[in-house]
Write a protein that holds these residues in place. Structure first.
Motif, PDB file in Angstrom:
ATOM      1  N   LYS A 168      39.969 -32.880 -42.709  1.00 19.78           N
ATOM      2  CA  LYS A 168      38.568 -32.572 -42.472  1.00 19.78           C
ATOM      3  C   LYS A 168      37.807 -32.996 -41.291  1.00 19.78           C
ATOM      4  O   LYS A 168      36.868 -32.078 -40.907  1.00 19.78           O
ATOM      5  CB  LYS A 168      38.063 -33.894 -43.458  1.00 19.78           C
ATOM      6  N   ALA A 169      38.420 -33.859 -40.541  1.00 18.60           N
ATOM      7  CA  ALA A 169      37.929 -33.965 -39.158  1.00 18.60           C
ATOM      8  C   ALA A 169      38.217 -32.614 -38.332  1.00 18.60           C
ATOM      9  O   ALA A 169      37.340 -32.373 -37.250  1.00 18.60           O
ATOM     10  CB  ALA A 169      38.458 -35.065 -38.400  1.00 18.60           C
ATOM     11  N   LYS A 213      34.610 -28.773 -38.010  1.00 17.50           N
ATOM     12  CA  LYS A 213      33.437 -29.299 -37.875  1.00 17.50           C
ATOM     13  C   LYS A 213      32.446 -29.191 -38.903  1.00 17.50           C
ATOM     14  O   LYS A 213      31.567 -30.035 -39.375  1.00 17.50           O
ATOM     15  CB  LYS A 213      32.705 -28.875 -36.444  1.00 17.50           C
ATOM     16  N   THR A 251      33.049 -31.510 -41.832  1.00 19.18           N
ATOM     17  CA  THR A 251      32.678 -32.909 -41.251  1.00 19.18           C
ATOM     18  C   THR A 251      31.326 -32.998 -41.485  1.00 19.18           C
ATOM     19  O   THR A 251      30.827 -34.226 -42.067  1.00 19.18           O
ATOM     20  CB  THR A 251      33.224 -33.091 -39.666  1.00 19.18           C
ATOM     21  N   ILE A 275      34.815 -39.810 -43.505  1.00 17.03           N
ATOM     22  CA  ILE A 275      35.707 -38.688 -43.325  1.00 17.03           C
ATOM     23  C   ILE A 275      37.255 -39.122 -43.601  1.00 17.03           C
ATOM     24  O   ILE A 275      38.157 -38.179 -43.838  1.00 17.03           O
ATOM     25  CB  ILE A 275      35.671 -38.372 -41.801  1.00 17.03           C
TER      26      ILE A 275
END
Length: 297
Positions: free
Chosen positions: A104-105, A108, A111, A246
């Motif tokens: 996920k991180a 962008k 996120t 996150i």
């Protein structure tokens, strides 16, 4: 937990400075610690069992700290590197940061959507491969920030305030099969933003990053100046909430204060902590200590 086995994963041939700092802290705290290139991991499925090797040597690790999965590569290699991280988790290794959070991180767009859905304010953004849509919002906002959808350290980030220049840049990026991530530009108060390092739900370091004269980039890697900060409880809670949303054990959360409000810019799953070291804080030591506590739970 003495004699626990810890590895630090990255793709670089030479261990990055942060990896060496983690290994040093781990050894001082009684762990067996070493550096492993992510590309040297192999997964074998044999006799109904999943086995992980470093080249040809079986890997047995209690903790794996992922410090980087490398730059742009083929989609196949990208998936494989994350598959290796997932395989470690499935074998019972404590992976920091965990697979789902890393995925996920790294993206962008994902996120920002996740943060927004969890009540964290992010900049107005469009992500597209349609040049007409990109130009429409560039003209609407007047001044925009263009970022790589996957990237770090402020590399490849551009400030654009001219639609004709934007047109030429967007055409070239699209020719390279790069999606366009475009954000409305906000004037930062005092030309600075705030980096908060969060580890296991606790803010352990906070500092302003002030852009050098003539630049809009505050990244320390881009020459930003580090100034100690004492953020409000509200700001610290935003950093904690962003990290947890996150799904990360630790993160560097970048927060921007403007006349239009407070926004989270980035949630970094493998943050550079050069700024914290300048303030006399050693995040590698804190990280390993908190991982040890987690192992004992």
């Amino acid at each position: 937990m003495g004699n626990a086995r810890l590895i630090v994963l990255h793709t670089a041939g030479t261990p990055p400075r942060t990896a060496l700092q983690i290994i040093k802290s781990a050894r001082e705290l009684g762990l067996q610690a070493k550096y492993v290139r992510l590309q040297d991991l192999n997964v074998m499925i044999e006799n109904g069992e999943e086995k992980i090797f470093v080249r040809s040597i079986p890997l047995d690790a209690d903790v794996a700290i992922v410090r980087g999965v490398g730059g742009p590569q083929s989609i196949e290699e990208y998936n494989l590197r994350f598959d290796m991280v997932k395989a470690l988790e499935e074998k019972g290794t404590l992976v920091v940061n965990p697979y789902e959070g890393l995925i996920k991180a790294r993206d962008k767009l994902r996120t920002m959507i996740t943060l927004m859905k969890n009540g964290v304010r992010v900049p107005e953004t469009i992500v597209t491969v349609n040049i007409d849509a990109a130009l429409h919002y560039t003209e609407k906002w007047g001044k925009v920030i263009v970022k790589p959808i996957i990237g770090s350290l402020g590399r490849g980030v551009m400030l654009i305030d001219n639609v004709d220049i934007a047109y030429n840049i967007y055409r070239q990026l699209l020719a390279w099969y790069q999606p366009l991530l475009i954000q409305k530009y906000y004037e930062k108060k005092y030309n600075r933003d705030l980096r908060v390092l969060v580890i296991d739900g606790e803010p352990v370091a906070s500092y302003y990053r002030v852009a050098r004269e003539g630049s809009f980039k505050t990244n320390v890697a881009q020459g930003g100046k580090v100034v100690e900060a004492k953020p409000s409880e509200e700001i610290l809670n935003i950093a904690i909430k962003s990290t947890e949303s996150i799904g990360l054990f630790y993160a560097g959360v970048d927060i921007m204060e403007t006349n239009e409000g407070t926004f989270v810019l980035e949630v970094n799953a493998s943050p550079n902590w050069k700024g914290a070291l300048q303030l006399g804080i050693d995040p590698s030591r804190i990280l390993v200590e908190k991982i040890l506590r987690k192992l004992k739970r």
